[in-house]
Write a protein that holds these residues in place. Structure first.
Motif, short mmCIF file in Angstrom:
data_model
loop_
_atom_site.label_atom_id
_atom_site.label_comp_id
_atom_site.label_asym_id
_atom_site.label_seq_id
_atom_site.Cartn_x
_atom_site.Cartn_y
_atom_site.Cartn_z
N TYR A 145 48.98 50.05 30.89
CA TYR A 145 49.37 48.66 31.07
C TYR A 145 48.10 47.79 31.11
CZ TYR A 145 54.21 49.90 32.00
OH TYR A 145 55.50 50.35 31.89
N SER A 146 48.09 46.78 30.26
CA SER A 146 46.93 45.89 30.18
C SER A 146 47.39 44.45 30.31
CB SER A 146 46.22 46.06 28.84
OG SER A 146 45.83 47.40 28.63
N CYS A 147 46.49 43.61 30.80
CA CYS A 147 46.81 42.18 30.88
C CYS A 147 45.78 41.39 30.08
CB CYS A 147 46.87 41.71 32.32
SG CYS A 147 45.33 41.87 33.24
N LEU B 298 51.46 46.46 39.94
CA LEU B 298 50.20 46.33 39.22
C LEU B 298 49.56 44.98 39.52
CD1 LEU B 298 51.17 47.71 35.69
CD2 LEU B 298 50.48 48.97 37.75
N SER B 299 48.24 44.97 39.52
CA SER B 299 47.49 43.73 39.72
C SER B 299 46.58 43.48 38.53
CB SER B 299 46.64 43.81 40.99
OG SER B 299 47.45 43.95 42.14
N CYS B 300 46.42 42.22 38.21
CA CYS B 300 45.55 41.80 37.11
C CYS B 300 44.65 40.70 37.66
CB CYS B 300 46.40 41.29 35.95
SG CYS B 300 45.53 40.39 34.68
N TRP C 133 51.40 40.75 30.30
CA TRP C 133 51.26 42.19 30.50
C TRP C 133 51.80 42.90 29.26
CZ3 TRP C 133 48.81 45.02 34.08
CH2 TRP C 133 48.52 44.45 35.32
N TYR D 233 50.51 39.62 39.34
CA TYR D 233 51.11 40.88 39.75
C TYR D 233 52.29 41.24 38.85
CZ TYR D 233 48.53 39.66 43.97
OH TYR D 233 47.54 39.30 44.85
N THR E 40 44.87 36.15 40.61
CA THR E 40 45.50 37.45 40.36
C THR E 40 46.95 37.27 39.94
OG1 THR E 40 44.06 38.54 41.98
CG2 THR E 40 46.07 39.70 41.37
N THR F 290 45.50 50.07 33.05
CA THR F 290 45.74 51.03 34.13
C THR F 290 46.90 51.93 33.70
OG1 THR F 290 46.18 51.25 36.51
CG2 THR F 290 47.31 49.45 35.38
N GLU G 134 42.61 45.51 35.72
CA GLU G 134 43.94 45.92 36.15
C GLU G 134 43.82 47.05 37.16
OE1 GLU G 134 44.16 45.00 31.66
OE2 GLU G 134 42.84 46.08 33.02
N SER G 135 44.78 47.09 38.08
CA SER G 135 44.82 48.16 39.08
C SER G 135 46.26 48.38 39.52
CB SER G 135 43.93 47.83 40.28
OG SER G 135 44.38 46.65 40.92
#
Length: 123
Positions: A92-94, A18-20, A34, A78, A76, A117, A4-5
């Motif tokens: 936040y986690s995916c 956010l990106s996963c 998420w 988002y 990815t 993240t 995650e970022s």
């Protein structure tokens, strides 16, 4: 596993995306969820998206403010977060659901969790 970022510190009313990203495997057969965990609270579901992107689900607390999307070509998912408030603060986690259920009331169907993240909403 997912990476995650996109987290950070933002003022109330601000936005983050956010990106996963899947690392080492292709995630386009799975629903992606998420989840977030605030200090001292249980991890809660925020949103999910089915493998095709046709189905999405949101927690009541984020409906109308958050939008989940995916780009399977980039492996990815988002999470666009708008109008953030301090209650959105958390890690936040995916994770992936191989059964493609896209449910957020339980995390038991999800696997391959990322490290998360941090999102902090504060003035």
């Amino acid at each position: 596993q997912f990476v995650e970022s996109g987290g950070g510190l933002v003022q109330p009313g601000g936005s983050l995306r956010l990106s996963c990203s899947a690392s080492g495997f292709t995630s386009d057969d799975f629903a992606i969820g998420w989840f977030r965990q605030a200090p001292g609270k249980e991890r809660e579901g925020v949103s999910c998206i089915s493998s095709s992107g046709a189905r999405t689900n949101y927690a009541d607390s984020v409906k109308g403010r958050f939008t989940i999307s995916r780009d399977n070509a980039k492996n990815t998912v988002y999470l666009q977060m708008n109008d953030l408030n301090p209650e959105d603060t958390g890690v936040y986690s995916c994770a992936a659901d191989p059964n493609d259920l896209c449910i957020i009331f339980t995390r038991s169907v999800y696997d391959w969790w990322g490290q998360g993240t941090q999102v902090t909403v504060s003035s």
